[in-house]
Each structure stands twice: as C-alpha cells, then as structure tokens.
Design a protein around this motif. Structure first.
Motif, PDB file in Angstrom:
ATOM      1  N   SER A  49      66.388 122.488 107.466  1.00  0.00           N
ATOM      2  CA  SER A  49      67.060 122.348 108.756  1.00  0.00           C
ATOM      3  C   SER A  49      66.032 122.458 109.871  1.00  0.00           C
ATOM      4  O   SER A  49      64.932 122.987 109.678  1.00  0.00           O
ATOM      5  CB  SER A  49      68.163 123.402 108.933  1.00  0.00           C
ATOM      6  OG  SER A  49      67.679 124.705 108.666  1.00  0.00           O
ATOM      7  N   TYR A  51      65.777 122.941 114.431  1.00  0.00           N
ATOM      8  CA  TYR A  51      66.503 123.415 115.601  1.00  0.00           C
ATOM      9  C   TYR A  51      65.643 123.252 116.851  1.00  0.00           C
ATOM     10  O   TYR A  51      64.417 123.220 116.782  1.00  0.00           O
ATOM     11  CB  TYR A  51      66.862 124.898 115.452  1.00  0.00           C
ATOM     12  CG  TYR A  51      67.536 125.241 114.151  1.00  0.00           C
ATOM     13  CD1 TYR A  51      68.907 125.394 114.068  1.00  0.00           C
ATOM     14  CD2 TYR A  51      66.777 125.392 112.976  1.00  0.00           C
ATOM     15  CE1 TYR A  51      69.524 125.696 112.851  1.00  0.00           C
ATOM     16  CE2 TYR A  51      67.387 125.690 111.774  1.00  0.00           C
ATOM     17  CZ  TYR A  51      68.757 125.840 111.712  1.00  0.00           C
ATOM     18  OH  TYR A  51      69.358 126.132 110.518  1.00  0.00           O
ATOM     19  N   PRO A 132      71.190 123.575 116.566  1.00  0.00           N
ATOM     20  CA  PRO A 132      70.968 122.726 115.390  1.00  0.00           C
ATOM     21  C   PRO A 132      70.583 121.299 115.763  1.00  0.00           C
ATOM     22  O   PRO A 132      71.190 120.692 116.649  1.00  0.00           O
ATOM     23  CB  PRO A 132      72.328 122.756 114.685  1.00  0.00           C
ATOM     24  CG  PRO A 132      72.967 124.021 115.148  1.00  0.00           C
ATOM     25  CD  PRO A 132      72.525 124.200 116.564  1.00  0.00           C
ATOM     26  N   ASP A 137      73.034 124.063 108.937  1.00  0.00           N
ATOM     27  CA  ASP A 137      72.838 125.136 109.902  1.00  0.00           C
ATOM     28  C   ASP A 137      72.863 126.504 109.220  1.00  0.00           C
ATOM     29  O   ASP A 137      73.874 126.904 108.635  1.00  0.00           O
ATOM     30  CB  ASP A 137      73.923 125.048 110.975  1.00  0.00           C
ATOM     31  CG  ASP A 137      73.754 126.066 112.082  1.00  0.00           C
ATOM     32  OD1 ASP A 137      72.712 126.748 112.120  1.00  0.00           O
ATOM     33  OD2 ASP A 137      74.673 126.166 112.923  1.00  0.00           O
TER      34      ASP A 137
END
Length: 272
Positions: A49, A51, A132, A137
């Motif tokens: 992920s 961010y 995100p 997430d």
C-alpha cells in the motif's frame, strides 16, 4: 460544549483521520498521479500500500514551497536497494514538477507497521495521518486512537535519545545559512510536535498545524510559550541561524525531553 471535530476528534473521541485525495489542490494533482504510477512501476506486486501525508492531502500545500510526502508499505521488509529506488523516484519527481520543493518517502514492511511494538507510533501514523493512495489500507487492521498519554509516549517520548545526534549534525553541517536552514526547519518541527504531544492528553485533541500546536502548548507552559511559537514560525519559514540551533540542543530540547519523561515516560526502544 466544545465540538470534538474542532479538535480533530470524531464523535466518540477518537482521532479523526486527516487529509483526503479530494483535498489535494489542483496544482498538485499531476504530481500525486505521477508518484502513484511510478511507485507501481518500481515495486509492482511487492507494493502492499502507499499513502500521502502532510500538507498536500490536507489541502494546505503552497506551490513551489511544499514537499510531497509519501509513505510506502511493502509486503516484506525493504532492503537498501528499495530505499535507493525511492530516493531516485523522489529526485525524479522533484525535478519534473516545480510545484513541489522536494519529495520525502518513508518505507517500511507491512508486518512491522502492524506489529505490537509500532501500534502506537507508525501504526497510529498510518491510521490517522496518512491518506490512502494505493493498495489495501492498513488502517483497517489497526485500532482507533485517542489522544492519551500512551500515544504521547510512543510517538514523541524519545527526544532525549535524539539530542546527541542533533548536536553531531549541527557540528558537521557546513557553516552557511543555506546548509543550516533545513536543520532549523526539521528541528523546529520536531520540537513543536513534541511540545504539543506533551500537552495533547490535557488539550484532548489532535492537530497538525504547527501554530495551533504551539498555542495549545503555551496554555499549559506559559513560561516556554514564546519559544515554541517562534519554533513554529521557523518550522514554516526557517532561518539558518546557528544561535537558534544551539538554543534547541542546549536549552529548549533538554528541558522538553526532561519534562516529557516526567509526564509520559520514555518511548519503548526499537531494535534500530
């Protein structure tokens, strides 16, 4: 009664997640899109992920002055080649887009971010301060957080450990305004955030605005209020003044570290 949302909390008193892709200013949207695509190119399926954090997803970024802050989680612990890859990516994006003044990327493995040791530090950072951008997430696997003493201790209860390293950095820095300015900016921000989290449980809220942080601190420590207000201004508009740096490591920093330990204790040591 004070509206909890005015102090960054939800209706249940948890810290509300700040920032969103919808708040990214128009001028910075091409930068975000380019960073997103290049992270996928660099890491592919290894990327768990990614961010955004900082002023861009909060909608407060200034064209030509603000940097792009990225937080990246891989499926496994990153190696030096991964760290070099994000350094190169950052330099490339920074060079291509004059809207930003640098790119900073934090890079960790998923397991560390979800570990018990990091639950109230890096885990909190992802769940509350990161927006995100790509992938699954991690906030879904983390608790909700309150502005309590445990969070204060585990986020900023290590200033005493950092002060010797700061002194070394000051001694090793070139004797120029330009070389000292980034140090003043970094140390100013760190001290303001530490001062704020010192009083965060009493203030009962969260903010990422340096001036608001300094104001909250000053309500409880009026004798040091002017120092933190000045540090907040230097956090936005730094001056490369050696006197400022010495005051941080010889006066404000040691006092703040001692008071923090007295009130909240010392942050749990990390292996690295």
């Amino acid at each position: 009664m004070t509206d909890p949302s005015s102090r960054g909390l939800d209706a249940l008193g948890h810290i509300a997640r700040e920032g969103s892709l919808a708040r990214v200013p128009v001028a910075f949207r091409p930068v975000v899109a380019a960073a997103r695509d290049r992270l996928l190119d660099v890491f592919g399926a290894r990327l768990h992920s990614a961010y955004l954090y900082g002023s861009i997803p909060r909608g407060t970024a200034r064209v030509g002055r603000s940097d792009l802050d990225l937080f990246v989680a891989l499926g496994e612990e990153p190696g030096e080649a991964d760290r070099e890859a994000v350094r190169v990516l950052g330099k490339t994006v920074d060079k291509e887009f004059p809207q930003i003044d640098g790119v900073g990327t934090l890079l960790y493995g998923r397991d560390r971010l979800l570990s018990e040791l990091e639950r109230y530090d890096l885990g909190w950072f992802v769940a509350c301060l990161c927006t995100p951008l790509l992938g699954d997430d991690l906030a879904a696997y983390l608790p909700r957080y309150r502005p309590d003493s445990l969070l204060a201790r585990e986020t900023n209860g290590d200033l005493a450990r950092w002060l010797p390293h700061w002194r070394e950095r000051i001694e090793q820095a070139r004797d120029t305004e330009e070389a000292r300015r980034p140090l003043v900016r970094f140390m100013s921000r760190h001290l303001v955030r530490t001062g704020f989290t010192l009083v965060m449980p009493r203030w009962n809220g969260w903010t990422s605005d340096l001036r608001e942080m300094a104001g909250a601190f000053g309500a409880y420590y009026p004798e040091r209020a002017a120092q933190l207000r000045t540090a907040a201004e230097y956090g936005y508009e730094p001056l490369g003044d050696p006197v400022v740096l010495r005051s941080y490591v010889d006066d404000l920093g040691p006092w703040l570290a001692e008071e923090y330990t007295r009130v909240h204790g010392v942050k749990t040591a990390r292996p690295d």
